[in-house]
Design a protein around this motif. Sequence first.
Motif, PDB file in Angstrom:
ATOM      1  N   SER A  13      50.605  46.501  41.439  1.00  0.00           N
ATOM      2  CA  SER A  13      49.780  46.984  42.396  1.00  0.00           C
ATOM      3  C   SER A  13      50.677  47.815  43.400  1.00  0.00           C
ATOM      4  O   SER A  13      50.409  48.943  43.581  1.00  0.00           O
ATOM      5  CB  SER A  13      48.901  45.927  43.180  1.00  0.00           C
ATOM      6  N   ALA A 356      40.515  43.498  38.491  1.00  0.00           N
ATOM      7  CA  ALA A 356      40.794  44.773  38.243  1.00  0.00           C
ATOM      8  C   ALA A 356      40.786  45.635  39.539  1.00  0.00           C
ATOM      9  O   ALA A 356      41.667  46.418  39.782  1.00  0.00           O
ATOM     10  CB  ALA A 356      39.943  45.885  37.113  1.00  0.00           C
ATOM     11  N   THR A 357      39.800  45.241  40.403  1.00  0.00           N
ATOM     12  CA  THR A 357      39.332  46.325  41.344  1.00  0.00           C
ATOM     13  C   THR A 357      40.556  45.512  42.452  1.00  0.00           C
ATOM     14  O   THR A 357      41.089  46.382  43.220  1.00  0.00           O
ATOM     15  CB  THR A 357      38.120  45.920  41.935  1.00  0.00           C
ATOM     16  N   SER A 358      40.861  44.309  42.679  1.00  0.00           N
ATOM     17  CA  SER A 358      41.937  43.902  43.396  1.00  0.00           C
ATOM     18  C   SER A 358      43.155  44.515  43.261  1.00  0.00           C
ATOM     19  O   SER A 358      43.867  44.545  44.367  1.00  0.00           O
ATOM     20  CB  SER A 358      41.685  42.191  43.457  1.00  0.00           C
ATOM     21  N   MET A 359      43.664  44.554  41.918  1.00  0.00           N
ATOM     22  CA  MET A 359      44.675  45.526  41.748  1.00  0.00           C
ATOM     23  C   MET A 359      44.787  46.799  42.107  1.00  0.00           C
ATOM     24  O   MET A 359      45.656  47.407  42.820  1.00  0.00           O
ATOM     25  CB  MET A 359      45.251  45.104  40.356  1.00  0.00           C
ATOM     26  N   ARG A 360      43.856  47.523  41.739  1.00  0.00           N
ATOM     27  CA  ARG A 360      43.362  49.065  41.933  1.00  0.00           C
ATOM     28  C   ARG A 360      43.456  49.196  43.314  1.00  0.00           C
ATOM     29  O   ARG A 360      44.135  50.138  43.893  1.00  0.00           O
ATOM     30  CB  ARG A 360      42.389  49.485  41.235  1.00  0.00           C
ATOM     31  N   GLU A 361      42.804  48.594  44.034  1.00  0.00           N
ATOM     32  CA  GLU A 361      42.722  48.993  45.495  1.00  0.00           C
ATOM     33  C   GLU A 361      43.389  47.930  46.334  1.00  0.00           C
ATOM     34  O   GLU A 361      42.835  47.855  47.492  1.00  0.00           O
ATOM     35  CB  GLU A 361      41.048  48.756  45.842  1.00  0.00           C
TER      36      GLU A 361
END
Length: 376
Positions: A13, A356-361
């Motif tokens: 990330s 996935a969102t926590s890693m991407r954002e």
Amino acid sequence: MRIVVAPDKFKGSVTAREAAAHLAAGIRDTSPEADVVELPVADGGEGTLDAALEAGFTRLDLTVTGPAGDPVAAAWARRGDEAVVEMALASGLAALPHRGGEPLLQARTATSHGTGELIAAALDAGCTHVVLGVGGSATTDGGAGMLTALGLRLLDGHGEPLPRGGAALAHLHTVDASRLHPRVRDAQFVLAADVDNPLTGPCGAAAVFGPQKGASPRDVMELDAALGTFRDRLADALGEPARTAASTPGAGAAGGVGYAALAVLGAERRPGVDVVLDLVDLDAAVAGADLLITGEGSLDEQSLGGKTPLGVLRVGQRHGVPVIAVCGRTTLSPEALTGAGFTAVHELRAIAPDAATSMREAPRLLREVGHRLRSQ
């Protein structure tokens, strides 16, 4: 109010530097009067060089031999007569050729030669204290490549140099140390490594870490035997201490680079996080602080075994400063986290719809967490 922000990377990330910056930005959004100190740290693996740069070291770029034998762009860091070498940059998984975003693993043939080239550059520049951080390696060559870059000659039965990689060590006949870099004997080396595995055997470099680097069960057996041959031939050339070093805790680190550092460079092994926290002088930064913030991508049992968050926590406890952890996720119970000594823990996945969102954002989410930290 003085707040020190000292996280490790959130793997996949953000880097440690980015994590610190986003958390600090969130704190400053809501508390512009706060004195926020950003001090990204690491555990001796990936990110160690960046931590050294934050501590005032100068980056020196160098093209070296990558783990697959191709040139790769790497770097080392210098401050006076001190040098920091991060093995991952020269001989790590990220330095391998990639396909479809994944490294092309080469367990039998990957070489640590580039790491030795970085060390040689530091010695040539006059450095007499060298920190070697060995996390994230792609190799299982016992540090043979590193040592050949420093002048050691590894010859087969015909007097020819061995090809690269750990498997080739099965054909090692003679070790010639007469051309070893002359400054090795006058330098002090620190092996920043957390693992305590020996070089060979069921808990050794090949058996435990080889599969992560693409080794099949047959490859593991071949590499383990080859590392044993390497140990024996080094002992023939350098004496019995080179044999006993193979059983020393940490010899199996980084595919056996730990062994080469201990047996030939005379390195002192220290926990990676302790080495990095000393480099950045976290003690001085935390003295007089009101709050200390640390974290990493996954806060789990390994974290409590001596990774970055625990090392930072101990510094905070010495100074009586409350410590908050921020992570992508945690597998630990609230009781375990409180028992360890953390004042609070914030998970990015708790404020994201999915992993996935926590890693991407992560940048946005870290800043959002920063908004909440001032009130802890």
